[in-house]
Design a protein around this motif. Structure first.
Motif, short mmCIF file in Angstrom:
data_model
loop_
_atom_site.label_atom_id
_atom_site.label_comp_id
_atom_site.label_asym_id
_atom_site.label_seq_id
_atom_site.Cartn_x
_atom_site.Cartn_y
_atom_site.Cartn_z
N LYS A 50 0.84 -1.27 -0.04
CA LYS A 50 -0.04 -0.14 0.04
C LYS A 50 0.61 1.36 0.11
CE LYS A 50 -4.07 -1.83 2.30
NZ LYS A 50 -5.07 -1.80 3.38
N ASN A 51 2.16 1.20 0.50
CA ASN A 51 2.85 2.17 0.68
C ASN A 51 3.77 2.39 -0.49
OD1 ASN A 51 2.08 3.43 3.22
ND2 ASN A 51 2.95 1.65 3.94
N THR A 52 3.60 1.80 -1.72
CA THR A 52 4.48 1.71 -2.83
C THR A 52 3.74 2.41 -3.92
OG1 THR A 52 3.44 -0.40 -4.01
CG2 THR A 52 5.44 -0.50 -2.19
N LYS A 55 0.40 0.65 -5.02
CA LYS A 55 -0.61 0.77 -4.00
C LYS A 55 -1.30 -0.48 -3.66
CE LYS A 55 -0.13 5.24 -3.75
NZ LYS A 55 0.78 5.63 -2.69
N GLN A 56 -0.99 -1.43 -4.08
CA GLN A 56 -1.25 -2.89 -3.94
C GLN A 56 -0.28 -3.82 -4.21
OE1 GLN A 56 -4.66 -3.59 -6.35
NE2 GLN A 56 -3.65 -3.27 -8.29
#
Length: 108
Positions: A50-52, A55-56
């Protein structure tokens, strides 16, 4: 069980096509991680992903690349042929690759 052998080089015709379709599932991603040993959290950890920028979670790049194997090994040219040693039609040139073609993977 009987198997039908694939086509020989002489039997291949320009323009022939084969395909394989598969939906990549969460199970596929986890199994591929286990086989490859690549447990990068981008592939297996939703919270991390999620923090890339994606987002998944995303599938391993080599997983969809491996889906050419059922086409070459089972459909065209098919059973009984080694992928690296079978010359394929060159779509952009509309001809079969020959011995003098520098791009042909020559048998060893």
């Amino acid at each position: 069980m009987k198997f039908q052998l694939g086509k020989s080089y002489e039997e291949l015709e320009i323009g022939e096509e084969a395909s394989f379709t598969k939906t990549i599932t969460e199970t596929d991603v986890y199994l591929f991680a286990g086989i490859s040993g690549d447990f990068n959290p981008l592939h297996v950890n939703e919270e991390y992903a999620k923090n890339t920028p994606f987002k998944q979670r995303i599938a391993h790049g080599a997983l969809p690349q491996s889906l050419i194997a059922p086409v070459l090994g089972m459909k065209l040219p098919g059973l009984g042929h080694y992928h690296g040693h079978c010359p394929y039609s060159k779509k952009d040139r509309g001809q079969k690759m020959g011995q003098d073609d520098p791009y042909m993977d020559q048998p060893t």
